[in-house]
Enzyme design. Structure first.
Site, PDB file in Angstrom:
ATOM      1  N   ARG A 278     -15.700  68.786  49.970  1.00 37.83           N
ATOM      2  CA  ARG A 278     -14.341  69.277  50.214  1.00 37.83           C
ATOM      3  C   ARG A 278     -13.843  68.891  51.594  1.00 37.83           C
ATOM      4  NH1 ARG A 278     -14.783  74.825  50.322  1.00 37.83           N
ATOM      5  NH2 ARG A 278     -12.837  74.503  51.407  1.00 37.83           N
TER       6      ARG A 278
ATOM      7  N   CYS B 292     -13.900  78.634  51.088  1.00 34.30           N
ATOM      8  CA  CYS B 292     -15.235  79.088  51.467  1.00 34.30           C
ATOM      9  C   CYS B 292     -15.318  80.622  51.410  1.00 34.30           C
ATOM     10  CB  CYS B 292     -15.568  78.623  52.888  1.00 34.30           C
ATOM     11  SG  CYS B 292     -15.733  76.841  53.011  1.00 34.30           S
TER      12      CYS B 292
ATOM     13  N   LYS C  45      -8.832  67.503  58.219  1.00 36.03           N
ATOM     14  CA  LYS C  45      -8.604  68.207  56.945  1.00 36.03           C
ATOM     15  C   LYS C  45      -7.571  69.321  57.118  1.00 36.03           C
ATOM     16  CE  LYS C  45     -11.597  71.594  55.580  1.00 36.03           C
ATOM     17  NZ  LYS C  45     -10.951  72.857  55.239  1.00 36.03           N
ATOM     18  N   ASN C  46      -7.747  70.134  58.154  1.00 40.35           N
ATOM     19  CA  ASN C  46      -6.887  71.309  58.278  1.00 40.35           C
ATOM     20  C   ASN C  46      -5.497  70.996  58.822  1.00 40.35           C
ATOM     21  OD1 ASN C  46      -8.918  72.751  57.151  1.00 40.35           O
ATOM     22  ND2 ASN C  46      -9.666  73.659  59.063  1.00 40.35           N
TER      23      ASN C  46
ATOM     24  N   ASP D 176     -15.325  77.431  63.139  1.00 38.76           N
ATOM     25  CA  ASP D 176     -15.801  76.340  62.280  1.00 38.76           C
ATOM     26  C   ASP D 176     -16.979  75.580  62.903  1.00 38.76           C
ATOM     27  OD1 ASP D 176     -13.786  77.030  60.577  1.00 38.76           O
ATOM     28  OD2 ASP D 176     -12.484  75.353  61.058  1.00 38.76           O
TER      29      ASP D 176
ATOM     30  N   ARG E  41     -10.967  87.428  53.146  1.00 37.80           N
ATOM     31  CA  ARG E  41      -9.877  86.471  53.315  1.00 37.80           C
ATOM     32  C   ARG E  41      -8.593  86.912  52.592  1.00 37.80           C
ATOM     33  NH1 ARG E  41     -11.920  80.330  53.367  1.00 37.80           N
ATOM     34  NH2 ARG E  41     -10.336  80.214  54.966  1.00 37.80           N
TER      35      ARG E  41
END
Ligand code: EPZ
Length: 426
Positions: free
Chosen positions: A397, A116, A22-23, A305, A121
């Protein structure tokens, strides 16, 4: 709206094919904006964040098509430079269109990113470092506006190795007249993957995987065919699940070299792990021992993570495991939920002390973030009796096929509709 029903206690055995990261795919999709001919991306997970990135690309005038796990992106018709709130607010990675649109259009307008809720952030590092290179910013009615005033090159220093800020700088500087060197850049494999894609499209970037990256701007990027690297956090998810439950699993199309700290902890906890080429095999009796203190850190440290995932795996381990979270301020959102299952966790600031218990019991749990959701499922699989997990929008997601994969491994898990009067905050 759905929730997951889990009856814990099953051992997990079988094979799982790991998807693309995903990232990685999210910054690579933003990078497609820089390419004036079509790009073909293999190994792209079919998850909600990717669907959001595709919707952003289409809203900008690009064409996007999925064929299985391959995405075909044609940004030749990109004609807009504004990312609307309804899309930007759905995920953190929408902020990467800042660098991409600055590079392609010379200006960008974006609503603030979502993602999230792991703390504040902020995006100050993105804004400060791009300002240093000549971008000017204003913020009006919830929209961040950016445009180059006078472009300059030279050195940029990041005070902390922010993954997103490094990616935005790579995107913004790939097309320019001049050379920029980033110092203190993030070293995550997903950054190396973004650089791999940009280079395949004609960019001149050196230093991938190190804290010092030099970008010699080029005039144009062409289309590229590229394969996204395997998702190391999806890999860690299945490893932690099988470690905690006990079982015998083989993960295919992954890369154990990207997960050394997590594999090290699971071995220390008593799992037998063999990592060869693109396959990892794990055997666990399910009777684990506590691990040495885990401190999350930027790559190559222990990934933030995977913190919640490993914590869930050791809830029944013999002894005390200590987790220190140093990357995000609010990354223990799963702890109060794990306590509902009978977990013995004492939270104090950045530290969580987990004392293994003999039994966990089922409970109703609500996920507040993506990896926390996977950790709650892990804990539900370990607990005796039935658990319910709500808040599945977070899971959608970032994970493709998680429920089916777990069923294939022998877990008793199923998603059911939540009756309309009970749908809230899911
Ligand atoms: C990326 O987030 C990942 N997201 C996260 O994965 C991951 O946890 C994180 O990197 C760290 O590895 C994506 O790639 C889409 P950062 P990002 O900028 O880019 C502070 C998942 O579960 N910071 O490296 O947002 C920030 O608040 C997700 O897949 C500033 O202070 O992470 C945080 O404390 C969750 N100012 C720290 O730096 C800034 O301008 C690291 O953030 C930027 C960041």
């Amino acid at each position: 709206m759905k929730k997951l029903l889990i009856t814990g206690g099953a051992r997990l055995s079988g094979t799982v094919r790991i998807h693309g990261a995903k990232n990685s795919v999210l910054p690579v999709l933003a990078a497609c904006c820089l390419c004036t001919s079509p790009c073909v991306l293999h190994n792209c997970p079919d998850i909600e964040d990717v669907r959001t990135a595709l919707a952003i690309l289409e809203s900008l005038g690009c064409k996007a098509r999925r064929e299985g796990s391959t995405l075909c992106i044609d940004a030749s018709g990109l004609s807009k430079f504004r990312v609307e709130k309804r899309l930007a607010g759905k995920m953190r990675s929408s902020i990467l269109f800042l660098g991409a649109l600055l590079a392609r259009c010379g200006k960008a307008e974006l609503a603030l990113p979502g993602g999230c809720p792991l703390g504040e952030r902020p995006i100050d590092l993105h804004v400060k470092s791009l300002s240093k290179l000549g971008a000017r910013f204003s913020f009006e009615k919830g929209i961040l506006q950016a445009a180059w005033r006078e472009r300059s090159d030279g050195d940029v220093f990041l005070p902390r190795p922010s993954v997103g800020a490094t990616e935005n700088l790579l995107l913004a500087c790939a097309l320019m007249n001049g050379t920029v060197t980033l110092h203190g850049a993030a070293r995550e494999p997903e950054i190396t993957d973004l650089i791999g894609f940009l280079r395949a499209a004609g960019a001149d970037i050196r230093g991938a995987g190190s804290g010092d990256i030099t970008i010699r701007g080029v005039k144009k990027l062409h289309g590229a065919t590229y394969t996204i690297l395997p998702d190391r956090i999806e890999t860690a998810t299945y490893l932690c699940m099988a470690a905690g439950c006990g079982g015998d699993v083989a993960l295919r199309r992954c890369d154990g070299r990207l997960l050394a700290p997590v594999i090290g902890c699971l071995r220390e906890a008593g799992c037998e792990i063999r990592s060869v080429g693109s396959e990892i095999a794990l055997k666990s009796s399910g009777k684990l021992t506590a691990v040495s203190p885990v401190t999350t850190a930027p790559y190559p440290g222990f990934p933030t993570d995977a913190q919640a995932l490993l914590m869930a795996a050791v809830l029944r381990a013999k002894g005390e495991s200590v987790f220190q979270e140093t990357v995000f301020e609010r990354r223990f959102l799963h702890v109060p939920e794990l306590q509902k299952l009978g977990a013995d966790i004492v939270l104090s600031g950045k530290t969580a002390r987990v004392r293994g218990v003999a039994h966990l019991h089922g409970a109703m749990l609500r996920a507040e973030d993506l990896r926390g959701a996977a950790a709650l499922i892990t804990a539900g699989l370990l607990a005796e009796g039935e658990s319910e997990v709500l808040g599945l929008s977070h899971l959608a997601r970032g994970y493709e096929n998680l429920e089916q994969n777990l069923k294939n491994l022998g877990a008793a898990i199923k998603s059911v509709d939540i009756p309309a009067p009970f749908v809230y905050n899911t």
